[in-house]
Write an enzyme that holds these catalytic residues in place. Structure first.
Site, mmCIF file in Angstrom:
data_model
loop_
_atom_site.group_PDB
_atom_site.id
_atom_site.type_symbol
_atom_site.label_atom_id
_atom_site.label_comp_id
_atom_site.label_asym_id
_atom_site.label_seq_id
_atom_site.Cartn_x
_atom_site.Cartn_y
_atom_site.Cartn_z
ATOM 1 N N ARG A 49 0.821 -1.216 0.000
ATOM 2 C CA ARG A 49 0.000 0.000 0.000
ATOM 3 C C ARG A 49 0.859 1.272 0.000
ATOM 4 O O ARG A 49 0.371 2.366 -0.246
ATOM 5 C CB ARG A 49 -0.962 -0.038 1.200
ATOM 6 C CG ARG A 49 -2.056 0.989 1.173
ATOM 7 C CD ARG A 49 -3.304 0.584 1.959
ATOM 8 N NE ARG A 49 -3.056 -0.234 3.131
ATOM 9 C CZ ARG A 49 -2.632 0.216 4.319
ATOM 10 N NH1 ARG A 49 -2.394 1.495 4.490
ATOM 11 N NH2 ARG A 49 -2.458 -0.616 5.338
ATOM 12 N N TYR A 100 -16.719 17.891 -14.729
ATOM 13 C CA TYR A 100 -17.145 16.488 -14.748
ATOM 14 C C TYR A 100 -18.153 16.257 -13.627
ATOM 15 O O TYR A 100 -17.924 16.665 -12.486
ATOM 16 C CB TYR A 100 -15.915 15.584 -14.584
ATOM 17 C CG TYR A 100 -16.279 14.151 -14.378
ATOM 18 C CD1 TYR A 100 -17.047 13.464 -15.319
ATOM 19 C CD2 TYR A 100 -15.886 13.460 -13.233
ATOM 20 C CE1 TYR A 100 -17.403 12.140 -15.121
ATOM 21 C CE2 TYR A 100 -16.225 12.140 -13.029
ATOM 22 C CZ TYR A 100 -16.991 11.489 -13.984
ATOM 23 O OH TYR A 100 -17.353 10.180 -13.781
ATOM 24 N N ASP A 171 -7.982 20.105 -13.408
ATOM 25 C CA ASP A 171 -8.221 18.785 -13.991
ATOM 26 C C ASP A 171 -7.807 18.866 -15.452
ATOM 27 O O ASP A 171 -8.438 19.546 -16.258
ATOM 28 C CB ASP A 171 -9.708 18.409 -13.838
ATOM 29 C CG ASP A 171 -9.989 16.979 -14.281
ATOM 30 O OD1 ASP A 171 -9.311 16.508 -15.209
ATOM 31 O OD2 ASP A 171 -10.904 16.349 -13.714
ATOM 32 N N LYS A 196 -8.441 7.904 -19.192
ATOM 33 C CA LYS A 196 -8.772 8.454 -20.511
ATOM 34 C C LYS A 196 -7.546 8.437 -21.443
ATOM 35 O O LYS A 196 -7.080 7.379 -21.770
ATOM 36 C CB LYS A 196 -9.338 9.871 -20.332
ATOM 37 C CG LYS A 196 -10.399 9.977 -19.226
ATOM 38 C CD LYS A 196 -11.638 9.179 -19.546
ATOM 39 C CE LYS A 196 -12.823 9.543 -18.696
ATOM 40 N NZ LYS A 196 -13.135 8.631 -17.616
HETATM 41 N N1 PLP Z 1 -12.163 14.145 -14.440
HETATM 42 C C1 PLP Z 1 -12.699 14.148 -15.669
HETATM 43 C C2 PLP Z 1 -12.587 15.378 -16.515
HETATM 44 C C3 PLP Z 1 -13.383 13.026 -16.142
HETATM 45 O O1 PLP Z 1 -13.918 13.053 -17.364
HETATM 46 C C4 PLP Z 1 -13.490 11.880 -15.301
HETATM 47 C C5 PLP Z 1 -14.219 10.686 -15.746
HETATM 48 O O2 PLP Z 1 -14.914 10.698 -16.745
HETATM 49 C C6 PLP Z 1 -12.927 11.928 -14.028
HETATM 50 C C7 PLP Z 1 -12.255 13.076 -13.630
HETATM 51 C C8 PLP Z 1 -13.026 10.745 -13.103
HETATM 52 O O3 PLP Z 1 -12.115 9.756 -13.518
HETATM 53 P P1 PLP Z 1 -12.325 8.184 -13.290
HETATM 54 O O4 PLP Z 1 -13.500 7.777 -14.095
HETATM 55 O O5 PLP Z 1 -11.014 7.622 -13.778
HETATM 56 O O6 PLP Z 1 -12.543 7.951 -11.848
#
Ligand code: PLP
Length: 360
Positions: A49, A100, A171, A196
């Site tokens: 961990r 998001y 982000d 992604k």
């Molecule tokens: N940030 C953005 C811009 C996203 O599009 C997403 C998921 O679609 C996330 C964070 C969350 O990521 P995860 O699905 O890998 O938990």
């Protein structure tokens, strides 16, 4: 320990070379998958961990590309909630109204439990965001936003937030470090859903945080160990492998997206095309709204109706099919993640599906 990568290398070279084992006889060229819950005592790792050499390789590549120190997490949301957990009791978090939906829901959940206050802003209205920074502890930027594809003035907002004593998170999932480097623009923390573009093949869930401040790095690492929001070794390895071609994939996806833009704009079934000016994500708003969007996503053969984005495959989705999506996103908006297939095949598939919407 891998050989240190000179910081002067260009991004595509960093993508291919960072995080590799030393060039010594019998060393593998790339990092292997280390399956270990524990290690022989007395070293740096100790327990599964706390650390893993395959995570470290991923962290070296992404840290090298973003210009900071990276920590891998089990998902993008694990990274998002780890940052939100740092916010003091009762403090204010400013975030884009079209961020998001998971990030908005995470803030709303903490607000409902009395932990903090969230203030949604139009991230393109820089003056309004700057005004909102005043009494904030954290300013959350997502640029481009998902799925509205709005672009923020990161540099101006970061300067105003810092002047007000707030920290700044960006982000960077949609842009990737190849198209935008938030730490250089003043951000304190970069967030990624590595699920992604970074991993890039629609087969792994992974998240990451990148910072320049060593103390903050150690705090976040401590949180990751305590919460156990640690990545799987296989996922980290898949992401390292994916990032070796990040520059090629992003370049091709962007070229394909830009080739599709004028064709989409000219099609009578499409009422509006949104594009942030870079990257491989496009949004279209169908002229005939929700029904037309639902029909479109069922009429293609190459384009797959699926959530998520940033894979080699072209996918698309009517975002308001999610009850949790912001009501200010048009019901007929289809977010398109343009893949790396041949663009003429992609267009032929899309065009024939769009044609059925206008010819009945
Ligand atoms: N940030 C953005 C811009 C996203 O599009 C997403 C998921 O679609 C996330 C964070 C969350 O990521 P995860 O699905 O890998 O938990």
């Amino acid at each position: 320990m891998p050989d240190p990568i000179p910081t002067t290398l260009r991004p595509s070279t960093v993508a291919v070379t960072a995080g590799r084992p030393p060039h010594e006889p019998d060393q593998p060229l790339n990092v292997p998958i280390t399956m270990a819950s524990t290690y022989v005592a007395g070293g740096d790792l100790e327990y599964g961990r706390y650390g893993n050499p395959t995570w470290t390789a991923f962290e070296d590549v992404l840290g090298g590309l973003e210009g900071g120190r990276c920590l891998a997490f089990s998902s993008g949301m694990a990274a998002v909630t780890t940052v939100l957990d740092l916010v003091g009791h009762g403090a204010k978090v400013v975030l884009p109204q079209h961020a998001y939906q998971g990030s908005i829901m995470a803030v709303a959940d903490l607000e409902a439990r009395g932990r903090l206050t969230g203030q949604l802003v139009d991230i393109t209205d820089t003056a309004a965001v700057v005004a909102a920074c005043d009494d904030a502890a954290l300013v959350w930027i997502e640029s481009p936003t998902n799925p509205a594809l709005e672009v923020a003035d990161i540099e101006t907002i970061a300067a105003a937030a810092h002047a007000a004593g707030a920290s700044v998170v960006v982000d960077n999932t949609f842009a990737t470090p190849l198209l935008q480097q938030p730490l250089a623009l003043g951000a304190d923390i970069v967030v990624h859903s590595a699920t992604k573009y970074l991993a890039g093949h629609s087969d792994a869930l992974l998240g990451a945080l990148v910072v320049t401040d060593d103390e903050l790095h150690d705090v976040l690492q401590g949180r990751r160990s305590l919460a156990g929001s640690t990545p799987g070794t296989l996922e980290a390895w898949l992401a390292v492998r994916g990032m070796r071609t990040l520059h090629l994939r992003v370049e091709r996806a962007q070229a394909n997206a830009q080739a599709l833009l004028p064709r989409l704009e000219a099609h009578p079934a499409v009422g509006e095309v949104r594009y942030p000016g870079f990257g491989g994500i496009v949004a279209i708003v169908l002229a005939e709204g929700e029904l037309a969007a639902d029909l479109l996503v069922r009429k293609t053969t190459l384009w797959v109706h699926a959530t998520s984005l940033g894979g080699v495959e072209s996918t698309f989705e009517r975002r308001r099919r999610w009850k949790t999506e912001s009501p200010s996103i048009p019901v007929g908006l289809v977010r398109m993640s343009v893949g790396i297939e041949d663009v003429e095949d992609l267009w032929a598939d899309l065009e024939s599906a769009l044609d059925t919407l206008t010819t009945g």
